[in-house]
Design a protein around this motif. Sequence first.
Motif, PDB file in Angstrom:
ATOM      1  N   ALA A 281       0.821  -1.215   0.000  1.00  0.00           N
ATOM      2  CA  ALA A 281       0.000   0.000   0.000  1.00  0.00           C
ATOM      3  C   ALA A 281       0.857   1.268   0.000  1.00  0.00           C
ATOM      4  N   VAL A 282       2.173   1.121   0.112  1.00  0.00           N
ATOM      5  CA  VAL A 282       3.081   2.271   0.135  1.00  0.00           C
ATOM      6  C   VAL A 282       3.479   2.619  -1.299  1.00  0.00           C
ATOM      7  N   ASP A 283       3.292   3.883  -1.691  1.00  0.00           N
ATOM      8  CA  ASP A 283       3.542   4.304  -3.073  1.00  0.00           C
ATOM      9  C   ASP A 283       4.997   4.127  -3.491  1.00  0.00           C
ATOM     10  N   SER A 284       5.920   4.302  -2.562  1.00  0.00           N
ATOM     11  CA  SER A 284       7.347   4.240  -2.904  1.00  0.00           C
ATOM     12  C   SER A 284       7.885   2.812  -2.984  1.00  0.00           C
ATOM     13  N   VAL A 285       7.036   1.817  -2.741  1.00  0.00           N
ATOM     14  CA  VAL A 285       7.423   0.411  -2.818  1.00  0.00           C
ATOM     15  C   VAL A 285       6.908  -0.177  -4.123  1.00  0.00           C
ATOM     16  N   THR A 286       7.791  -0.793  -4.894  1.00  0.00           N
ATOM     17  CA  THR A 286       7.415  -1.416  -6.170  1.00  0.00           C
ATOM     18  C   THR A 286       8.073  -2.789  -6.285  1.00  0.00           C
ATOM     19  N   GLY A 301      13.331   5.961  -2.221  1.00  0.00           N
ATOM     20  CA  GLY A 301      13.508   6.856  -1.083  1.00  0.00           C
ATOM     21  C   GLY A 301      14.926   6.827  -0.583  1.00  0.00           C
ATOM     22  N   ASP A 302      15.299   7.833   0.210  1.00  0.00           N
ATOM     23  CA  ASP A 302      16.644   7.898   0.764  1.00  0.00           C
ATOM     24  C   ASP A 302      16.729   7.081   2.054  1.00  0.00           C
ATOM     25  N   LEU A 303      17.874   7.163   2.727  1.00  0.00           N
ATOM     26  CA  LEU A 303      18.076   6.366   3.937  1.00  0.00           C
ATOM     27  C   LEU A 303      17.103   6.753   5.048  1.00  0.00           C
ATOM     28  N   GLU A 304      16.788   8.025   5.146  1.00  0.00           N
ATOM     29  CA  GLU A 304      15.851   8.473   6.183  1.00  0.00           C
ATOM     30  C   GLU A 304      14.459   7.900   5.936  1.00  0.00           C
ATOM     31  N   ALA A 305      14.040   7.895   4.677  1.00  0.00           N
ATOM     32  CA  ALA A 305      12.743   7.315   4.336  1.00  0.00           C
ATOM     33  C   ALA A 305      12.748   5.805   4.568  1.00  0.00           C
ATOM     34  N   GLN A 306      13.904   5.166   4.315  1.00  0.00           N
ATOM     35  CA  GLN A 306      14.015   3.731   4.556  1.00  0.00           C
ATOM     36  C   GLN A 306      13.865   3.424   6.041  1.00  0.00           C
ATOM     37  N   ALA A 307      14.495   4.240   6.891  1.00  0.00           N
ATOM     38  CA  ALA A 307      14.360   4.047   8.341  1.00  0.00           C
ATOM     39  C   ALA A 307      12.907   4.216   8.774  1.00  0.00           C
ATOM     40  N   GLY A 308      12.209   5.181   8.170  1.00  0.00           N
ATOM     41  CA  GLY A 308      10.803   5.384   8.501  1.00  0.00           C
ATOM     42  C   GLY A 308       9.947   4.209   8.088  1.00  0.00           C
ATOM     43  N   LEU A 309      10.294   3.578   6.958  1.00  0.00           N
ATOM     44  CA  LEU A 309       9.535   2.421   6.492  1.00  0.00           C
ATOM     45  C   LEU A 309       9.671   1.246   7.457  1.00  0.00           C
ATOM     46  N   VAL A 310      10.899   1.000   7.905  1.00  0.00           N
ATOM     47  CA  VAL A 310      11.130  -0.089   8.856  1.00  0.00           C
ATOM     48  C   VAL A 310      10.436   0.209  10.183  1.00  0.00           C
ATOM     49  N   SER A 311      10.508   1.462  10.631  1.00  0.00           N
ATOM     50  CA  SER A 311       9.831   1.855  11.876  1.00  0.00           C
ATOM     51  C   SER A 311       8.322   1.656  11.771  1.00  0.00           C
ATOM     52  N   HIS A 312       7.767   1.921  10.613  1.00  0.00           N
ATOM     53  CA  HIS A 312       6.334   1.733  10.380  1.00  0.00           C
ATOM     54  C   HIS A 312       5.939   0.263  10.535  1.00  0.00           C
ATOM     55  N   GLU A 322      15.785  -8.781   9.966  1.00  0.00           N
ATOM     56  CA  GLU A 322      16.940  -8.342   9.186  1.00  0.00           C
ATOM     57  C   GLU A 322      16.497  -7.321   8.142  1.00  0.00           C
ATOM     58  N   VAL A 323      17.403  -6.379   7.842  1.00  0.00           N
ATOM     59  CA  VAL A 323      17.173  -5.410   6.771  1.00  0.00           C
ATOM     60  C   VAL A 323      18.446  -5.329   5.934  1.00  0.00           C
ATOM     61  N   GLU A 324      18.308  -5.559   4.655  1.00  0.00           N
ATOM     62  CA  GLU A 324      19.463  -5.473   3.751  1.00  0.00           C
ATOM     63  C   GLU A 324      19.143  -4.481   2.644  1.00  0.00           C
ATOM     64  N   SER A 325      19.990  -3.468   2.508  1.00  0.00           N
ATOM     65  CA  SER A 325      19.795  -2.433   1.497  1.00  0.00           C
ATOM     66  C   SER A 325      20.951  -2.486   0.516  1.00  0.00           C
ATOM     67  N   HIS A 326      20.631  -2.594  -0.760  1.00  0.00           N
ATOM     68  CA  HIS A 326      21.670  -2.618  -1.793  1.00  0.00           C
ATOM     69  C   HIS A 326      21.814  -1.228  -2.380  1.00  0.00           C
TER      70      HIS A 326
END
Length: 343
Positions: A281-286, A301-312, A322-326
């Motif tokens: 349901a998140v627009d920035s996720v494809t 999204g940038d790193l700050e937006a990524q942190a917000g996504l995980v926090s959500h 685990e979270v892995e970002s390439h």
Amino acid sequence: MNFIPETDSVPGAESSTESVAESMVVPAVHVATDDCIELRRLHRFFGKTKAVEDISFTVRRGHVFGYIGPNGAGKTTSMRILATLDLPSYGDAFVDGFSVVNDPEHVRRRLGFMPDSFGTYRDVNCTEYLDFFARAYGLVGRQRTERLAWVLNFTGTEGMAEKPIRGLSKGMKQRLCLGRALIHDPAVMILDEPAAGLDPRARIQLRKMIRELADRGKTVLISSHILTELAEMCDSVGIIEQGRLLATGSVEQIQHQRETHRELKIRILHNADGAGASLSAVDSVTNLIVDGELLKFEFAGDLEAQAGLVSHLVQQGFAVAEVESHKKSLEDVFLQVTEGLVQ
């Protein structure tokens, strides 16, 4: 073996020679700047072929600049112009404040050039080879002796000082060529594919030497097809294709400019399907894929937006294990910026 004999000056000839030379030579114009290398709207045409077209960039003193591009992109042509081996069709370039067009002699004294292929004399040993170029640069007496000793020590060739060049490996020949470019203690180093054909250990050692030269205050412009090594050693890079500069800046800056999506993998314990439904349901996720406990998707999204996504996800009660970002590598950016075109 002495290639150029040292001769005593003729009494009384020195002053007359200097007076004639001073009357003929136009004083060089030196521009003091923190940018030790500067290309100003550089063009080089060969008939209808635009080998270099309107290239401008600077390299600060003590920095390493990586010059990246496919074969035939214009890297070597640019470097030859900087080394005063060729003249631009238009524009100019400056080395330590001196113009390659108007003051080539001053440029050559401040620059060491290591071409992608270089000539050696098979039956000459390392000391004789370096001594020849030291004399060619006008080094004499104690100064020449000290520079020879320093270069042999720095390049790790002192143990082979008396060995004929024909018996050297590819890696040792590369070290010797680097020593030749360093013999007159230049402020700027131009290195064209110095790691070509070297084994992994030799490449690592060469990388350390280049970084040490920069730490000593020398400015280095280096081209290479081994992009992972450039990303590790360079303060900034420039990407060139078909003679035009497509991007320039630090690796991080170029990555940030070109990065539109990052690949994320998140491991969810117990309810990955529910977490997947929440992320869809998140627009920035494809391109979301649920693979057992693993969620794979692209995130705009940038790193700050990524942190917000995980926090959500955590706030919704999902157990994020685990979270892995390439993050795009320099190779990824290079493939994205260039099209593989040649001239």
